[in-house]
Design a protein around this motif. Structure first.
Motif, short mmCIF file in Angstrom:
data_model
loop_
_atom_site.label_atom_id
_atom_site.label_comp_id
_atom_site.label_asym_id
_atom_site.label_seq_id
_atom_site.Cartn_x
_atom_site.Cartn_y
_atom_site.Cartn_z
N UNK A 1 1.28 -16.83 -9.70
CA UNK A 1 2.43 -15.97 -9.99
C UNK A 1 3.70 -16.80 -9.78
N UNK A 2 4.39 -17.13 -10.85
CA UNK A 2 5.55 -18.03 -10.75
C UNK A 2 6.78 -17.37 -10.13
N UNK A 3 6.68 -16.09 -9.79
CA UNK A 3 7.79 -15.44 -9.10
C UNK A 3 7.71 -15.62 -7.58
N UNK A 4 6.64 -16.24 -7.11
CA UNK A 4 6.49 -16.55 -5.68
C UNK A 4 6.96 -17.98 -5.43
N UNK B 1 11.31 -3.43 8.78
CA UNK B 1 10.22 -2.51 9.09
C UNK B 1 9.93 -1.61 7.89
N UNK B 2 10.98 -1.13 7.25
CA UNK B 2 10.79 -0.29 6.07
C UNK B 2 10.11 -1.08 4.94
N UNK B 3 10.53 -2.34 4.77
CA UNK B 3 9.95 -3.18 3.71
C UNK B 3 8.45 -3.38 3.95
N UNK B 4 8.09 -3.76 5.16
CA UNK B 4 6.70 -4.05 5.45
C UNK B 4 5.83 -2.80 5.42
N UNK B 5 6.38 -1.67 5.84
CA UNK B 5 5.64 -0.41 5.75
C UNK B 5 5.39 -0.05 4.27
N UNK C 1 5.55 -10.34 -4.62
CA UNK C 1 6.74 -10.79 -5.34
C UNK C 1 7.93 -9.87 -5.12
N UNK C 2 7.66 -8.66 -4.65
CA UNK C 2 8.75 -7.73 -4.35
C UNK C 2 9.44 -8.10 -3.03
N UNK D 1 1.46 0.12 -0.34
CA UNK D 1 0.99 -0.33 -1.66
C UNK D 1 -0.40 -0.94 -1.57
N UNK D 2 -0.59 -1.79 -0.55
CA UNK D 2 -1.89 -2.44 -0.36
C UNK D 2 -2.98 -1.41 -0.06
N UNK D 3 -2.68 -0.49 0.84
CA UNK D 3 -3.68 0.53 1.20
C UNK D 3 -4.05 1.40 0.01
N UNK D 4 -3.05 1.75 -0.79
CA UNK D 4 -3.33 2.55 -1.99
C UNK D 4 -4.21 1.76 -2.96
N UNK D 5 -3.94 0.47 -3.11
CA UNK D 5 -4.75 -0.36 -4.00
C UNK D 5 -6.19 -0.46 -3.49
#
Length: 268
Positions: A213-216, A104-108, A169-170, A113-117
């Motif tokens: 993105x090769x990290x995915x 839950x913490x990860x997805x929040x 990728x995070x 990050x997405x909302x800020x972008x």
């Protein structure tokens, strides 16, 4: 010899021997007991059980002391196993709850990050994020990604896709599903025979840009075309049809209530 003396001798020769019967029974029981006690130290479990059954039959036909001991041992073993199972179940539940809290913490954090972008780049009217019990979903309007009736991703939309990929990728362990949707106006041209074809190719093309993105991990990604069959608004108005023409990027939860893991995004 007189008749009286003869009767006396016959009486002495035929003395009462009825005491021998209970005596012999007692000896038999004692012998059986000693055999069982001796066998307890040297026979295996199966033979011990057989001996217990035989001794029970000799005694009273009821439950023997040996059986009672065995029953007590089995009961204690069952109780111990039950306690162990309860402890393991409690430990697993605690681990699951900890994993769910971490997820839950990860997805929040990813949603923030997405909302800020989105706010920073003035994309509020074209992008939206929603976190629910099954997934974190990024909804992108089709006019932000593709020319009308086409599936080639716009150059500006490529920048958006790369930004989303950088954020994803995070969180490399999550399954990601890219789904394409259209309105219900039929399409038929030299490139696409139906809305299903259009939505499928759009989802695939957008996913391919993410995977630059090769990290995915490509094994975590899939693309689906839903055509016109999962609308989020009415197709009776221009506004509703515009909302239905979209691409969704769904980051699927791994831990949910009831130990259910959703492998597909929620129905829209």
């Amino acid at each position: 010899m007189s008749k009286r003396n003869k009767k006396h001798q016959e009486h002495e020769e035929h003395a009462d021997e009825s005491w021998l019967l209970p005596y012999s029974d007692l000896m038999t029981l004692l012998l059986a007991l000693f055999i069982v006690l001796f066998g307890m130290s040297s026979i295996d479990a199966q033979k011990f059980e057989e001996m217990s059954e035989a001794f029970k039959s000799v005694l009273t036909g009821g439950t023997s002391v040996l059986d009672q001991n065995a029953m007590t041992s089995n009961t204690n073993t069952s109780m111990t196993e039950g306690d162990n199972d309860t402890a393991k179940s409690s430990e697993l539940m605690n681990q699951k709850n900890q994993l769910m809290r971490q997820e839950q913490e990860n997805l929040e954090a990813l949603k923030k990050q997405l909302d800020d972008y989105i706010k920073k780049n003035g994309l509020v009217d074209m992008l939206d994020t929603k976190l629910n019990q099954s997934q974190l979903m990024i909804t992108i309007s089709d006019n932000a990604l593709f020319p009308s009736g086409e599936a080639e991703v716009k150059p500006d939309a490529r920048i958006l896709a790369k930004a989303i990929a950088t954020m994803l990728q995070e969180f490399p362990d999550y399954e990601v599903i890219v789904s394409g949707h259209t309105d219900n106006i039929p399409i038929s041209n030299h490139e696409f025979a139906s809305n299903w074809d259009l939505s499928s190719v759009r989802a695939l093309n957008f996913m391919k840009i993410l995977l630059l993105n090769d990290k995915l991990d490509p094994k975590k990604f899939s693309a689906i075309g839903y055509g016109e069959y999962h609308p989020v608004a009415s197709n009776e108005t221009n506004v509703g049809r515009a909302q239905n023409r979209r691409v969704e990027v769904s980051i699927i939860r791994k831990y949910q209530e009831g130990d259910q893991q959703i492998g597909m995004p929620a129905t829209h």
